[in-house]
Design a protein around this motif. Structure first.
Motif, short mmCIF file in Angstrom:
data_model
loop_
_atom_site.label_atom_id
_atom_site.label_comp_id
_atom_site.label_asym_id
_atom_site.label_seq_id
_atom_site.Cartn_x
_atom_site.Cartn_y
_atom_site.Cartn_z
N ALA A 263 -14.87 -25.58 -125.74
CA ALA A 263 -16.23 -25.67 -125.21
C ALA A 263 -16.93 -26.90 -125.76
O ALA A 263 -17.12 -27.03 -126.97
CB ALA A 263 -17.02 -24.42 -125.56
N LEU A 264 -17.26 -27.81 -124.87
CA LEU A 264 -18.18 -28.90 -125.17
C LEU A 264 -19.60 -28.38 -124.94
O LEU A 264 -19.78 -27.26 -124.44
CB LEU A 264 -17.91 -30.08 -124.25
CG LEU A 264 -16.71 -30.98 -124.59
CD1 LEU A 264 -16.29 -31.78 -123.36
CD2 LEU A 264 -17.03 -31.90 -125.75
N PRO A 265 -20.63 -29.13 -125.28
CA PRO A 265 -21.99 -28.67 -125.01
C PRO A 265 -22.23 -28.37 -123.54
O PRO A 265 -21.61 -28.97 -122.65
CB PRO A 265 -22.85 -29.85 -125.49
CG PRO A 265 -22.05 -30.45 -126.59
CD PRO A 265 -20.63 -30.36 -126.11
N GLY A 266 -23.10 -27.42 -123.28
CA GLY A 266 -23.43 -27.03 -121.92
C GLY A 266 -24.57 -26.04 -121.93
O GLY A 266 -25.19 -25.78 -122.97
N GLY A 267 -24.84 -25.44 -120.78
CA GLY A 267 -25.96 -24.51 -120.64
C GLY A 267 -25.51 -23.07 -120.53
O GLY A 267 -24.50 -22.66 -121.11
N TYR A 268 -26.24 -22.29 -119.75
CA TYR A 268 -25.96 -20.85 -119.62
C TYR A 268 -24.53 -20.60 -119.14
O TYR A 268 -23.84 -19.71 -119.65
CB TYR A 268 -26.93 -20.21 -118.62
CG TYR A 268 -28.34 -20.04 -119.11
CD1 TYR A 268 -28.62 -19.48 -120.35
CD2 TYR A 268 -29.42 -20.41 -118.31
CE1 TYR A 268 -29.91 -19.30 -120.78
CE2 TYR A 268 -30.72 -20.24 -118.74
CZ TYR A 268 -30.97 -19.68 -119.97
OH TYR A 268 -32.27 -19.51 -120.39
N GLY A 269 -24.09 -21.36 -118.14
CA GLY A 269 -22.75 -21.13 -117.59
C GLY A 269 -21.66 -21.36 -118.62
O GLY A 269 -20.70 -20.59 -118.72
N THR A 270 -21.82 -22.44 -119.40
CA THR A 270 -20.84 -22.74 -120.45
C THR A 270 -20.80 -21.61 -121.47
O THR A 270 -19.72 -21.16 -121.88
CB THR A 270 -21.20 -24.06 -121.15
OG1 THR A 270 -21.17 -25.11 -120.18
CG2 THR A 270 -20.23 -24.38 -122.28
N MET A 271 -21.98 -21.15 -121.87
CA MET A 271 -22.04 -20.09 -122.88
C MET A 271 -21.46 -18.78 -122.35
O MET A 271 -20.74 -18.08 -123.07
CB MET A 271 -23.49 -19.87 -123.32
CG MET A 271 -23.64 -18.97 -124.53
SD MET A 271 -22.97 -19.71 -126.03
CE MET A 271 -24.19 -20.99 -126.35
N GLU A 272 -21.74 -18.47 -121.09
CA GLU A 272 -21.22 -17.23 -120.51
C GLU A 272 -19.70 -17.26 -120.45
O GLU A 272 -19.03 -16.29 -120.83
CB GLU A 272 -21.81 -17.04 -119.11
CG GLU A 272 -21.44 -15.72 -118.44
CD GLU A 272 -20.17 -15.83 -117.60
OE1 GLU A 272 -19.52 -14.79 -117.39
OE2 GLU A 272 -19.82 -16.95 -117.18
N GLU A 273 -19.13 -18.36 -120.00
CA GLU A 273 -17.67 -18.47 -119.91
C GLU A 273 -17.04 -18.43 -121.29
O GLU A 273 -16.00 -17.78 -121.50
CB GLU A 273 -17.30 -19.76 -119.19
CG GLU A 273 -17.64 -19.75 -117.71
CD GLU A 273 -17.42 -21.09 -117.04
OE1 GLU A 273 -16.91 -21.11 -115.92
OE2 GLU A 273 -17.75 -22.14 -117.64
N LEU A 274 -17.65 -19.13 -122.23
CA LEU A 274 -17.14 -19.17 -123.60
C LEU A 274 -17.09 -17.79 -124.23
O LEU A 274 -16.07 -17.37 -124.79
CB LEU A 274 -18.03 -20.10 -124.44
CG LEU A 274 -17.86 -20.05 -125.95
CD1 LEU A 274 -16.49 -20.57 -126.35
CD2 LEU A 274 -18.96 -20.86 -126.63
N LEU A 275 -18.19 -17.05 -124.14
CA LEU A 275 -18.24 -15.74 -124.79
C LEU A 275 -17.38 -14.71 -124.07
O LEU A 275 -16.82 -13.80 -124.71
CB LEU A 275 -19.70 -15.27 -124.89
CG LEU A 275 -20.55 -16.07 -125.87
CD1 LEU A 275 -21.98 -15.53 -125.91
CD2 LEU A 275 -19.95 -16.06 -127.28
N GLU A 276 -17.26 -14.83 -122.75
CA GLU A 276 -16.35 -13.93 -122.05
C GLU A 276 -14.91 -14.18 -122.50
O GLU A 276 -14.14 -13.23 -122.73
CB GLU A 276 -16.47 -14.10 -120.54
CG GLU A 276 -15.57 -13.13 -119.78
CD GLU A 276 -15.82 -13.15 -118.28
OE1 GLU A 276 -15.90 -12.06 -117.69
OE2 GLU A 276 -15.94 -14.25 -117.71
N THR A 277 -14.54 -15.45 -122.64
CA THR A 277 -13.18 -15.77 -123.09
C THR A 277 -12.93 -15.26 -124.50
O THR A 277 -11.85 -14.76 -124.81
CB THR A 277 -12.97 -17.30 -123.03
OG1 THR A 277 -13.15 -17.75 -121.68
CG2 THR A 277 -11.58 -17.67 -123.50
N ALA A 278 -13.94 -15.39 -125.38
CA ALA A 278 -13.82 -14.86 -126.74
C ALA A 278 -13.69 -13.33 -126.72
O ALA A 278 -12.90 -12.75 -127.47
CB ALA A 278 -15.02 -15.28 -127.58
#
Length: 230
Positions: free
Chosen positions: A140-155
């Motif tokens: 994950a590089l910096p990003g907004g809501y979508g980046t955070m949602e995808e990141l935490l779902e993957t985790a």
């Protein structure tokens, strides 16, 4: 064994990294620089990219950097139909795929698949990583809501035992410091097992991030669930 787009010259599977990041460049030039550095290092190490299919912001920088070095077969963008008009540049205006969807120039951004919804996008991206060779994972590089949602779902999928690939925060300019503080707080307050705090690992540059994926250790605290062929 002959090599193909998903294998190296010796027939082994190529590593695949899914990069989550913003469709905006951000205010700090360090973010774009980090995206380019990551793309360059992935291409030099023969690591393929799967990503959200946008051609703007950090997404576009990673994709076109890799294609410029390793060619279009090294990149696969997957984008929902509804987002095409938002996460795109002018190259979308003339090119269409076999289904009639507008797609970007393959020789600049790699292969693009247009899908119907977000769930299909995320499932396809994750599947490519899960089926990739050693060193595959998620960054994950910096990003907004979508980046955070995808990141935490993957985790979360890692914690639940759906996959065992590394998940790395490329923490440029302290962008993810707040998230790491939240994880520590969640552990302290008993909402995350201490062993699972390391599901998300951190790196300060591209080389550290790719090394973190190669050396990733699966947490012993994960839930031992059987998901079949999910």
């Amino acid at each position: 064994m002959a090599s193909g787009p998903n294998t190296n010259g010796n027939g082994t599977r190529r590593a695949k990294v899914c990069v989550y990041c913003g469709s905006m460049p951000g205010q700090n030039p360090a973010y774009v620089e980090a995206a380019r550095d990551l793309g360059k290092l992935m291409a030099e190490n023969k690591i393929d990219l799967v990503y959200g299919g946008g051609t703007v912001g950090l997404m576009g920088e990673v994709a076109k950097t890799i294609v410029s070095i390793a060619g279009p077969d090294a990149v696969h963008g997957i984008i929902p139909e509804a987002l095409v008009k938002w996460e795109r540049d002018a190259t979308y205006s003339t090119n269409k795929d076999a289904s009639g969807y507008h797609v970007p120039e393959e020789q600049v951004y790699g292969r693009t698949t247009v899908v119907k919804d977000m769930h299909t996008r995320k499932k396809m991206m994750a599947r490519e990583v899960i089926e990739g060779g050693p060193g595959s994972g998620f960054i994950a590089l910096p990003g907004g809501y979508g980046t955070m949602e995808e990141l935490l779902e993957t985790a979360t999928w890692n914690q639940l035992g759906i996959h065992n690939k590394g998940v790395c925060l490329l923490n440029i300019n302290g962008f993810y410091d707040g998230l790491m503080q939240w994880i520590k707080k969640a552990v302290d307050e008993g909402f995350v097992k201490a062993g699972n705090a390391e599901i998300l690992v951190t790196a300060s540059n591209a080389e550290e991030a790719l090394t973190a994926l190669r050396e990733y250790k699966v947490s012993d605290a994960r839930y031992g669930l059987n998901w079949g062929n999910e």
